[in-house]
Design a protein around this motif. Structure first.
Motif, PDB file in Angstrom:
ATOM      1  N   ALA A   1     -25.607 -55.514  41.185  1.00 56.01           N
ATOM      2  CA  ALA A   1     -26.587 -54.811  40.899  1.00 56.01           C
ATOM      3  C   ALA A   1     -26.753 -53.849  39.916  1.00 56.01           C
ATOM      4  N   GLU A   2     -25.661 -53.445  39.312  1.00 54.82           N
ATOM      5  CA  GLU A   2     -25.510 -52.455  38.427  1.00 54.82           C
ATOM      6  C   GLU A   2     -25.687 -52.967  37.027  1.00 54.82           C
ATOM      7  N   GLN A   3     -25.325 -54.543  37.286  1.00 52.27           N
ATOM      8  CA  GLN A   3     -25.213 -55.299  36.000  1.00 52.27           C
ATOM      9  C   GLN A   3     -26.577 -56.005  35.385  1.00 52.27           C
ATOM     10  N   ILE A   4     -27.323 -56.399  36.511  1.00 50.50           N
ATOM     11  CA  ILE A   4     -28.519 -57.176  36.431  1.00 50.50           C
ATOM     12  C   ILE A   4     -29.790 -56.270  36.795  1.00 50.50           C
ATOM     13  N   ASP A   5     -30.817 -56.191  35.860  1.00 47.76           N
ATOM     14  CA  ASP A   5     -31.884 -55.106  35.943  1.00 47.76           C
ATOM     15  C   ASP A   5     -33.064 -55.519  36.818  1.00 47.76           C
ATOM     16  N   SER A   6     -33.090 -56.813  37.156  1.00 46.72           N
ATOM     17  CA  SER A   6     -34.348 -57.185  38.005  1.00 46.72           C
ATOM     18  C   SER A   6     -33.813 -58.059  38.856  1.00 46.72           C
ATOM     19  N   VAL A   7     -34.698 -58.642  39.688  1.00 44.62           N
ATOM     20  CA  VAL A   7     -34.786 -59.595  40.796  1.00 44.62           C
ATOM     21  C   VAL A   7     -35.006 -61.036  39.739  1.00 44.62           C
ATOM     22  N   GLY A   8     -35.898 -61.116  38.920  1.00 45.68           N
ATOM     23  CA  GLY A   8     -36.291 -62.080  38.125  1.00 45.68           C
ATOM     24  C   GLY A   8     -35.027 -62.686  37.254  1.00 45.68           C
ATOM     25  N   THR A   9     -34.452 -61.718  36.604  1.00 50.58           N
ATOM     26  CA  THR A   9     -33.151 -62.086  36.105  1.00 50.58           C
ATOM     27  C   THR A   9     -32.176 -62.399  36.864  1.00 50.58           C
ATOM     28  N   LEU A  10     -31.898 -61.867  37.924  1.00 53.49           N
ATOM     29  CA  LEU A  10     -30.798 -62.262  38.818  1.00 53.49           C
ATOM     30  C   LEU A  10     -31.257 -63.890  39.468  1.00 53.49           C
ATOM     31  N   GLU A  11     -32.403 -64.021  39.570  1.00 50.93           N
ATOM     32  CA  GLU A  11     -32.718 -65.427  39.945  1.00 50.93           C
ATOM     33  C   GLU A  11     -32.602 -66.318  38.796  1.00 50.93           C
ATOM     34  N   LEU A  12     -32.716 -66.045  37.600  1.00 49.48           N
ATOM     35  CA  LEU A  12     -32.128 -66.987  36.424  1.00 49.48           C
ATOM     36  C   LEU A  12     -30.849 -67.037  36.269  1.00 49.48           C
ATOM     37  N   LEU A  13     -30.201 -65.998  36.622  1.00 55.62           N
ATOM     38  CA  LEU A  13     -28.608 -65.924  36.545  1.00 55.62           C
ATOM     39  C   LEU A  13     -28.059 -66.886  37.490  1.00 55.62           C
ATOM     40  N   GLY A  14     -28.546 -67.123  38.644  1.00 60.32           N
ATOM     41  CA  GLY A  14     -28.331 -67.770  39.771  1.00 60.32           C
ATOM     42  C   GLY A  14     -28.279 -69.440  39.292  1.00 60.32           C
ATOM     43  N   ALA A  15     -29.671 -69.463  38.771  1.00 59.89           N
ATOM     44  CA  ALA A  15     -29.865 -71.054  38.450  1.00 59.89           C
ATOM     45  C   ALA A  15     -28.944 -71.430  37.365  1.00 59.89           C
ATOM     46  N   LEU A  16     -28.787 -70.405  36.344  1.00 62.46           N
ATOM     47  CA  LEU A  16     -27.736 -70.886  35.258  1.00 62.46           C
ATOM     48  C   LEU A  16     -26.632 -71.044  35.711  1.00 62.46           C
ATOM     49  N   THR A  17     -25.917 -69.995  36.621  1.00 67.59           N
ATOM     50  CA  THR A  17     -24.455 -70.467  37.187  1.00 67.59           C
ATOM     51  C   THR A  17     -24.425 -71.832  37.614  1.00 67.59           C
ATOM     52  N   GLU A  18     -25.511 -72.456  38.482  1.00 70.37           N
ATOM     53  CA  GLU A  18     -25.221 -73.724  39.062  1.00 70.37           C
ATOM     54  C   GLU A  18     -25.300 -74.479  38.008  1.00 70.37           C
ATOM     55  N   ALA A  19     -26.212 -74.611  36.945  1.00 75.05           N
ATOM     56  CA  ALA A  19     -26.452 -75.595  35.783  1.00 75.05           C
ATOM     57  C   ALA A  19     -25.027 -75.573  35.087  1.00 75.05           C
ATOM     58  N   ASP A  20     -24.440 -74.237  34.775  1.00 76.83           N
ATOM     59  CA  ASP A  20     -23.390 -74.260  34.140  1.00 76.83           C
ATOM     60  C   ASP A  20     -22.191 -74.790  34.691  1.00 76.83           C
ATOM     61  N   SER A  21     -21.947 -74.705  35.988  1.00 78.05           N
ATOM     62  CA  SER A  21     -20.959 -75.014  36.733  1.00 78.05           C
ATOM     63  C   SER A  21     -20.871 -76.502  36.797  1.00 78.05           C
ATOM     64  N   ILE A  22     -22.069 -77.100  36.974  1.00 75.63           N
ATOM     65  CA  ILE A  22     -22.109 -78.496  36.996  1.00 75.63           C
ATOM     66  C   ILE A  22     -21.695 -79.281  35.740  1.00 75.63           C
ATOM     67  N   ALA A  23     -22.394 -78.700  34.885  1.00 73.64           N
ATOM     68  CA  ALA A  23     -22.124 -79.230  33.293  1.00 73.64           C
ATOM     69  C   ALA A  23     -20.543 -79.048  32.963  1.00 73.64           C
ATOM     70  N   THR A  24     -19.885 -78.046  33.535  1.00 69.84           N
ATOM     71  CA  THR A  24     -18.540 -78.027  33.266  1.00 69.84           C
ATOM     72  C   THR A  24     -17.555 -78.674  33.654  1.00 69.84           C
ATOM     73  N   SER A  25     -17.691 -79.144  34.848  1.00 74.67           N
ATOM     74  CA  SER A  25     -16.874 -80.213  35.626  1.00 74.67           C
ATOM     75  C   SER A  25     -17.078 -80.302  36.978  1.00 74.67           C
ATOM     76  N   LYS A  26     -16.545 -81.334  37.745  1.00 68.51           N
ATOM     77  CA  LYS A  26     -16.979 -81.882  39.095  1.00 68.51           C
ATOM     78  C   LYS A  26     -16.310 -80.751  40.128  1.00 68.51           C
ATOM     79  N   ALA A  27     -15.068 -80.243  39.473  1.00 72.82           N
ATOM     80  CA  ALA A  27     -14.331 -79.127  40.487  1.00 72.82           C
ATOM     81  C   ALA A  27     -15.031 -77.999  40.312  1.00 72.82           C
ATOM     82  N   ALA A  28     -15.885 -77.648  39.261  1.00 70.96           N
ATOM     83  CA  ALA A  28     -16.487 -76.040  39.073  1.00 70.96           C
ATOM     84  C   ALA A  28     -17.788 -75.886  39.996  1.00 70.96           C
ATOM     85  N   TRP A  29     -18.052 -76.850  40.884  1.00 66.15           N
ATOM     86  CA  TRP A  29     -19.433 -76.924  41.752  1.00 66.15           C
ATOM     87  C   TRP A  29     -19.170 -77.551  43.052  1.00 66.15           C
TER      88      TRP A  29
END
Length: 762
Positions: free
Chosen positions: A500-528
């Protein structure tokens, strides 16, 4: 007879590399085989011919010798064949051979693609030259007269091969021969060129020369290094191949391979499209559709009309890309050439239209990748985003990533587009996907470097300061959620507060969660996977609740009421419920390591664990995965866990035996990571966190937990993850007094014990 080439000093001559070695090696094979043929008296009416790759003169050290023994119904051909084949077999060389008459060869070539293409490159080795000349003419005539059928088979073969082998340009460990953009594509273009004039343009023919040299040289040196005929350029071989070919390092080699393969793939795409257009034109008359700005589509091909204002429109490349992607149209080569030469620079401050078109393009998802790469082939992407240039064809030399940096960024943007409806700002999500790793082409921490690059890009695109800050935050923290979720206790307030100290808002956290999923799937099958997705979702939900409520924790109860009921019964329990294992056993040292050891014997991985002591009983709840035993014989796995807890299973000895067997079977393609133990007393208020990183091995978790048990440490939770050939395990432990371990000497002993456990076999 001359010396067998396999024993020649030619292969040991390191001054000969790549295509020079190929030519010299082919010539020596020719001379040797000529001497073999000369040693056969009955050569009238018989000819030995090279076909396929050997016929083209591009023989690699590990290649098969593709030979055809032609005859005119000679009654003694079988004897001649034996006297030719046996010296080759005796040499140890791999032989692909056939004995046929001209009519037999042509009959087979009429329906068999491999035979038809191999005969297009036939050349005489020895014997009756008239036979080879006649077959060569008939094979070419057949190929041209049968072009529709053969090109159809060839296109189908190309697409199937690409689907199976992937892409040379963007894979970490590419197949230099069979993957898209590889040597077989160059061969296929050569065969297509012979089928019909105009399918391969003269400029394209000349543009294939240098990629062929780069790819063939890499393959030849790979064969010389490995002594085998494999075509996959593994991580473990890239340094030596790069040295042999005088590249500065493996990164430079792989960048050259990627660049060559992209050129080949680009030409192949254009030629396949021409074949497709050629076939559809025979079925219906094309309709021209106009899209404004001089852009039109006919024959599924995007082209410019006479009035296209290319020289006056800096947004034209983006217009072309969006229309081509949304209409599934191929961008004509002349269009790309005009865009590269005539398009004026984009203003320092992009027009709103340019930003909107570019975002709409990214939101098309995977359709955007091919058109962006088409623009990139003529350097238009680097003109729009100069920051992109250092990432072009840049390899990622680790086991986590499948793709080069540039392709990974496009894949991440495409995956982000697929889930963009989950967030309020889809535009920021896809841009975050495209730029989150853009700092990898520069010195320093790529996340921090990427922040400045992304802010600069977003400012040029015309985003307001708040959006620029959000994009910068996505880039800076794109690794935050997966790191925390997979290594930290999500029930601990310190963990949630840290995020919570790193992320300034719920909206940014929502974006970061979606980016995490997209980045992981694009990385490799083992990453997600399901487990990681569950952890990240849990972390996002709890941090969001924490932010919305001003610091209130949302936790899950452990032990649950059901767990307390089981503990109250006072009986031992080992029970699987899907991928969750619940163990209740008398509290004694080493209980967790005994469970870990029994599971390791069956190849079952522990992904996470929570432990609790209640009176004289201990409770273990483990999230597990992998292992055929879990699916095929769960009862046997349960029985071995019980036996191990009772001290009736020689866990250490069995693991040692399994490890020794596995060591000879396992093939790893990347350098193992250096073992590391990180001890942190700030992450938890009531426990010491021990993070262990190192190469995975049989029974590793058992050895680590046994080492912790030997030091009287109480493990109350664990997070375990395997990334490629490496593990990152975190343990929340307390000392014999139930408190954190603060004594430096004690902490030093822990580090020694764990490092020793990692290095041992069992």
């Amino acid at each position: 007879m001359n010396a067998v080439p396999a024993t020649s000093a030619l292969l040991a001559d390191r001054s000969l590399v790549g295509t020079d070695l190929s030519r010299a090696y082919t010539a020596e094979i020719d001379v040797w085989l000529e001497s073999v043929v000369e040693g056969v008296e009955e050569v009238r009416g018989v000819a030995l011919a090279a076909v396929g790759g050997y016929g083209r003169g591009s023989l690699s050290i590990g290649s098969d010798l593709d030979l055809l023994l032609l005859h005119n119904d000679s009654g003694h051909v079988a004897e001649v064949a034996e006297r030719i084949w046996y010296p080759i077999w005796d040499s140890g060389m791999k032989l692909g051979h056939a004995v046929r008459t001209i009519d037999e060869a042509i009959d087979l070539a009429a329906d068999d693609l491999d035979t038809a293409t191999s005969l297009l490159d036939i050349r005489l080795i020895g014997g009756d030259a008239r036979l080879v000349d006649e077959l060569a003419k008939k094979a070419r005539d057949l190929w041209c007269s049968n072009a529709d059928k053969m090109l159809g088979l060839l296109v189908e073969s190309v697409r199937e091969r690409h689907d199976a082998a992937g892409e040379v340009a963007f894979l970490l460990e590419p197949d230099l021969k069979l993957a898209r953009g590889g040597l077989r594509d160059i061969d296929s273009l050569h065969w297509i060129d012979q089928a019909e004039q105009g399918l391969l343009e003269a400029t394209e023919r000349s543009e294939l020369v240098e990629p062929h040299r780069v790819l063939l040289s890499a393959r030849i040196e790979l064969h010389r290094l490995s002594g085998q005929s494999g075509n996959q350029l593994l991580l473990q071989d890239q340094d030596e191949v790069s040295t042999a070919l005088s590249y500065a390092d493996a990164d430079e080699l792989m960048a050259a391979v990627a660049s060559a393969a992209r050129s080949v793939a680009w030409i192949m795409d254009a030629v396949l499209h021409r074949i497709h257009v050629r076939s559809t034109r025979r079925r219906w008359r094309p309709r021209v559709r106009e899209f404004g700005h001089g852009i039109e589509i006919a024959d599924e091909t995007l082209r410019f009309g006479e009035d296209a204002p290319v020289a006056q429109d800096p947004v034209m490349p983006l217009r072309v890309a969006y229309i081509a992607a949304s209409e599934d149209a191929f961008i004509e080569r002349g269009v790309l050439d005009r865009l590269a030469v005539e398009t004026p620079p984009m203003p320092d401050q992009w027009p709103d239209e340019a930003r909107e078109i570019f975002v709409d393009l990214l939101l098309l998802g995977y359709e955007a990748i091919r058109v962006v790469e088409a623009l990139d082939q003529v350097d238009l992407i680097s003109r729009l985003f100069p920051e992109w240039t250092p990432n072009r064809n840049r390899p990622q030399r680790n086991v986590y990533h499948r793709y080069t940096v540039d392709r990974h960024l496009l894949e991440a943007a495409a995956e982000a587009a697929a889930i963009a409806d989950r967030v309020e700002r889809p535009d920021l999500l896809v841009l975050g996907g495209l730029f989150h790793d853009i700092g990898k082409g520069y010195p320093g921490d790529h996340s921090e470097v990427g922040v400045g690059l992304t802010r600069s890009i977003a400012a040029r695109m015309g985003y307001p300061p708040a959006d620029i800050e959000t994009l910068g935050m996505l880039v800076r923290h794109h690794l935050l959620l997966p790191d925390v979720a997979s290594r930290r206790d999500l029930d601990a307030e310190e963990t949630i507060r840290f995020v919570a100290e790193q992320i300034d808002s719920v909206g940014t956290l929502e974006l970061l969660g979606a980016l995490t999923e997209a980045d992981s799937i694009a990385t490799s099958k083992a990453a997600w996977g399901g487990w990681k997705a569950e952890l990240v979702k849990k972390l996002v939900n709890r941090t969001s609740h924490f932010l919305q409520t001003g610091g209130t924790m949302l936790t899950s109860q452990f032990p649950t009421e059901k767990h307390y009921e089981l503990l109250a019964e006072g009986t031992e329990l080992v029970q699987f419920d899907g991928h969750e294992l619940t163990v209740i056993t008398p509290d004694r040292p080493g209980a967790f390591s005994r469970v870990a050891g029994a599971l390791a014997l069956h190849g079952v991985e522990i992904l996470g664990a929570q432990l609790h002591t209640e009176g004289s009983l201990s409770l273990q709840v483990l999230r597990v995965g992998g292992g055929v035993g879990l699916d095929e014989r769960p009862q046997r796995v349960q029985d071995d866990v019980r036996l191990s807890l009772a001290g009736g299973l020689a866990v250490r000895a069995r693991l040692l035996k399994r490890a020794r067997t596995y060591r000879f079977q396992r093939v790893t393609t990347a350098r193992p990571s250096e073992p590391e133990v990180i001890i942190d007393n700030d992450l938890s208020s009531d426990a010491t966190v021990i993070e262990v990183r190192g190469p995975d091995s049989i029974g590793l978790l058992y050895r680590i937990t046994s080492a912790l048990d030997d030091l009287d440490l109480d493990i109350h939770s664990a997070k375990v993850q395997t990334l490629g050939d490496d593990v990152v395990d975190s343990f929340y432990v307390r000392g014999p007094n139930g408190q954190k371990i603060l004594d430096d000497n004690y902490l030093g002993e822990i580090e020694i014990a764990v490092l020793t456990a990692i290095a041992s076999d069992a």
